[in-house]
Design a protein around this motif. Structure first.
Motif, PDB file in Angstrom:
ATOM      1  N   PHE A  80     -12.163 -17.779 -12.366  1.00 22.21           N
ATOM      2  CA  PHE A  80     -10.950 -16.968 -12.342  1.00 22.21           C
ATOM      3  C   PHE A  80     -10.040 -17.400 -11.201  1.00 22.21           C
ATOM      4  N   ILE A  81      -8.751 -17.346 -11.485  1.00 21.59           N
ATOM      5  CA  ILE A  81      -7.722 -17.569 -10.475  1.00 21.59           C
ATOM      6  C   ILE A  81      -6.863 -16.310 -10.470  1.00 21.59           C
ATOM      7  N   LEU A  82      -6.760 -15.681  -9.317  1.00 17.17           N
ATOM      8  CA  LEU A  82      -6.007 -14.440  -9.160  1.00 17.17           C
ATOM      9  C   LEU A  82      -4.790 -14.730  -8.301  1.00 17.17           C
ATOM     10  N   ILE A  83      -3.619 -14.428  -8.821  1.00 19.26           N
ATOM     11  CA  ILE A  83      -2.381 -14.702  -8.093  1.00 19.26           C
ATOM     12  C   ILE A  83      -1.579 -13.409  -7.979  1.00 19.26           C
ATOM     13  N   THR A  84      -1.222 -13.058  -6.768  1.00 20.08           N
ATOM     14  CA  THR A  84      -0.330 -11.928  -6.523  1.00 20.08           C
ATOM     15  C   THR A  84       0.897 -12.484  -5.810  1.00 20.08           C
ATOM     16  N   THR A  85       2.072 -12.212  -6.375  1.00 18.17           N
ATOM     17  CA  THR A  85       3.314 -12.730  -5.806  1.00 18.17           C
ATOM     18  C   THR A  85       4.154 -11.589  -5.254  1.00 18.17           C
ATOM     19  N   TYR A  86       4.634 -11.810  -4.041  1.00 17.86           N
ATOM     20  CA  TYR A  86       5.470 -10.849  -3.324  1.00 17.86           C
ATOM     21  C   TYR A  86       6.892 -11.390  -3.280  1.00 17.86           C
ATOM     22  N   ALA A  87       7.863 -10.535  -3.509  1.00 17.80           N
ATOM     23  CA  ALA A  87       9.265 -10.964  -3.585  1.00 17.80           C
ATOM     24  C   ALA A  87       9.809 -11.422  -2.242  1.00 17.80           C
ATOM     25  N   ASN A  88       9.251 -10.874  -1.163  1.00 13.27           N
ATOM     26  CA  ASN A  88       9.803 -11.182   0.157  1.00 13.27           C
ATOM     27  C   ASN A  88       8.758 -10.891   1.243  1.00 13.27           C
ATOM     28  N   GLN A  89       9.118 -11.178   2.463  1.00 14.92           N
ATOM     29  CA  GLN A  89       8.206 -11.004   3.596  1.00 14.92           C
ATOM     30  C   GLN A  89       7.820  -9.544   3.791  1.00 14.92           C
ATOM     31  N   ASN A  90       8.733  -8.628   3.555  1.00 14.46           N
ATOM     32  CA  ASN A  90       8.440  -7.207   3.716  1.00 14.46           C
ATOM     33  C   ASN A  90       7.339  -6.758   2.756  1.00 14.46           C
ATOM     34  N   GLN A  91       7.444  -7.139   1.479  1.00 11.31           N
ATOM     35  CA  GLN A  91       6.389  -6.796   0.520  1.00 11.31           C
ATOM     36  C   GLN A  91       5.053  -7.391   0.976  1.00 11.31           C
ATOM     37  N   TYR A  92       5.091  -8.632   1.398  1.00 12.18           N
ATOM     38  CA  TYR A  92       3.871  -9.310   1.833  1.00 12.18           C
ATOM     39  C   TYR A  92       3.256  -8.614   3.052  1.00 12.18           C
ATOM     40  N   ASP A  93       4.067  -8.314   4.042  1.00 14.22           N
ATOM     41  CA  ASP A  93       3.573  -7.681   5.267  1.00 14.22           C
ATOM     42  C   ASP A  93       3.011  -6.277   5.013  1.00 14.22           C
ATOM     43  N   SER A  94       3.492  -5.603   3.981  1.00  5.79           N
ATOM     44  CA  SER A  94       3.069  -4.233   3.676  1.00  5.79           C
ATOM     45  C   SER A  94       1.924  -4.175   2.671  1.00  5.79           C
ATOM     46  N   ARG A  95       1.415  -5.315   2.251  1.00  5.28           N
ATOM     47  CA  ARG A  95       0.448  -5.366   1.156  1.00  5.28           C
ATOM     48  C   ARG A  95      -0.805  -4.543   1.421  1.00  5.28           C
ATOM     49  N   GLU A  96      -1.369  -4.622   2.607  1.00  6.64           N
ATOM     50  CA  GLU A  96      -2.611  -3.898   2.897  1.00  6.64           C
ATOM     51  C   GLU A  96      -2.409  -2.389   2.814  1.00  6.64           C
ATOM     52  N   ILE A  97      -1.335  -1.915   3.398  1.00  3.00           N
ATOM     53  CA  ILE A  97      -1.024  -0.476   3.362  1.00  3.00           C
ATOM     54  C   ILE A  97      -0.801  -0.018   1.922  1.00  3.00           C
ATOM     55  N   HIS A  98      -0.025  -0.782   1.183  1.00  6.30           N
ATOM     56  CA  HIS A  98       0.291  -0.402  -0.197  1.00  6.30           C
ATOM     57  C   HIS A  98      -0.944  -0.421  -1.093  1.00  6.30           C
ATOM     58  N   PHE A  99      -1.767  -1.453  -0.990  1.00  6.20           N
ATOM     59  CA  PHE A  99      -2.952  -1.500  -1.846  1.00  6.20           C
ATOM     60  C   PHE A  99      -3.972  -0.442  -1.449  1.00  6.20           C
ATOM     61  N   GLU A 100      -4.090  -0.146  -0.178  1.00  4.29           N
ATOM     62  CA  GLU A 100      -4.985   0.934   0.240  1.00  4.29           C
ATOM     63  C   GLU A 100      -4.533   2.264  -0.367  1.00  4.29           C
ATOM     64  N   GLU A 101      -3.231   2.506  -0.354  1.00  2.84           N
ATOM     65  CA  GLU A 101      -2.666   3.713  -0.977  1.00  2.84           C
ATOM     66  C   GLU A 101      -3.010   3.765  -2.464  1.00  2.84           C
ATOM     67  N   LEU A 102      -2.844   2.658  -3.156  1.00  2.14           N
ATOM     68  CA  LEU A 102      -3.122   2.611  -4.591  1.00  2.14           C
ATOM     69  C   LEU A 102      -4.616   2.742  -4.890  1.00  2.14           C
ATOM     70  N   ILE A 103      -5.454   2.152  -4.055  1.00  3.58           N
ATOM     71  CA  ILE A 103      -6.901   2.268  -4.242  1.00  3.58           C
ATOM     72  C   ILE A 103      -7.329   3.728  -4.085  1.00  3.58           C
ATOM     73  N   GLN A 104      -6.811   4.394  -3.062  1.00  3.96           N
ATOM     74  CA  GLN A 104      -7.142   5.808  -2.860  1.00  3.96           C
ATOM     75  C   GLN A 104      -6.718   6.652  -4.056  1.00  3.96           C
ATOM     76  N   ALA A 105      -5.550   6.353  -4.614  1.00  4.95           N
ATOM     77  CA  ALA A 105      -5.033   7.118  -5.750  1.00  4.95           C
ATOM     78  C   ALA A 105      -5.772   6.812  -7.050  1.00  4.95           C
ATOM     79  N   SER A 106      -6.451   5.673  -7.113  1.00  9.28           N
ATOM     80  CA  SER A 106      -7.095   5.259  -8.363  1.00  9.28           C
ATOM     81  C   SER A 106      -8.405   5.977  -8.653  1.00  9.28           C
ATOM     82  N   GLY A 107      -8.978   6.606  -7.650  1.00  5.03           N
ATOM     83  CA  GLY A 107     -10.229   7.316  -7.876  1.00  5.03           C
ATOM     84  C   GLY A 107     -11.476   6.464  -7.730  1.00  5.03           C
ATOM     85  N   GLY A 108     -11.344   5.293  -7.186  1.00  7.46           N
ATOM     86  CA  GLY A 108     -12.519   4.456  -6.927  1.00  7.46           C
ATOM     87  C   GLY A 108     -12.696   3.336  -7.924  1.00  7.46           C
TER      88      GLY A 108
END
Length: 133
Positions: A80-108
Motif C-alpha cells: 500500500f501507498i498512502l498519500i495525504t496532500t495538504y494545500a499549504n503550509q498551514n494545513q500541513y503544520d496543523s495536521r496533528e491537531i486536526h487528525f487528533e480531533e477527528l480520531i477522537q470524534a470517530s469513536g476509536g
C-alpha cells in the motif's frame, strides 16, 4: 491594440508565476502487510485512514488523499501507498491537531478480527514534506 497586448502579456506572466509557486505538500507512507493479513490491513485503511481523510477534506484540513494498492515484489516490498496532500503550509503544520480531533470524534479504531495494526501492517518508509511542482 497596445492595451490588449499588455493585458495578454500580464495574463501570461501571472499564470507563469502561479504555476511556479505551488504550496502543496504531501506525506507518503509505504506499507507492507505482515503475516498474510491482507484483509485486516485493507479493512483498517478503508475504515480508519480513508474515513479520517474524507472527514478532513470536508473540514478543509487536507486537499486530497490516495490509498493505492500494488503487488509487492523484490524491488517494491510494500502493498500500500498512502498519500495525504495538504494545500499549504498551514494545513500541513496543523495536521496533528486536526487528525487528533477527528480520531477522537470517530469513536476509536475499527478493526477486523480484533488484530491491532502492529499485528498486520508495518510502515516500511514514510516521507513528509514532499514538495509539489
Amino acid at each position: 491594440m497596445k492595451n490588449l497586448l499588455t493585458g495578454i502579456v500580464f495574463f501570461f506572466v501571472i499564470n507563469t508565476f502561479h504555476a511556479q509557486t505551488n504550496d502543496k505538500q504531501s506525506s507518503i507512507d509505504f506499507v507492507t502487510v505482515l503475516n498474510d493479513n491482507h484483509a485486516e490491513t485493507l479493512y483498517y485503511y478503508q475504515n480508519n485512514w480513508k474515513v479520517l481523510r474524507e472527514a478532513a477534506m470536508k473540514r478543509g484540513y487536507i486537499e486530497s488523499y490516495e490509498l493505492l494498492e500494488i503487488k509487492p515484489n523484490e524491488a517494491t516490498p510494500y502493498s500500500f501507498i498512502l498519500i495525504t496532500t495538504y494545500a499549504n503550509q498551514n494545513q500541513y503544520d496543523s495536521r496533528e491537531i486536526h487528525f487528533e480531533e477527528l480520531i477522537q470524534a470517530s469513536g476509536g479504531l475499527k478493526l477486523l478480527n480484533e488484530k491491532t495494526p502492529n499485528d498486520f501492517r508495518k510502515v516500511i518508509h514514510g516521507q513528509d514534506n514532499v514538495k509539489h511542482w
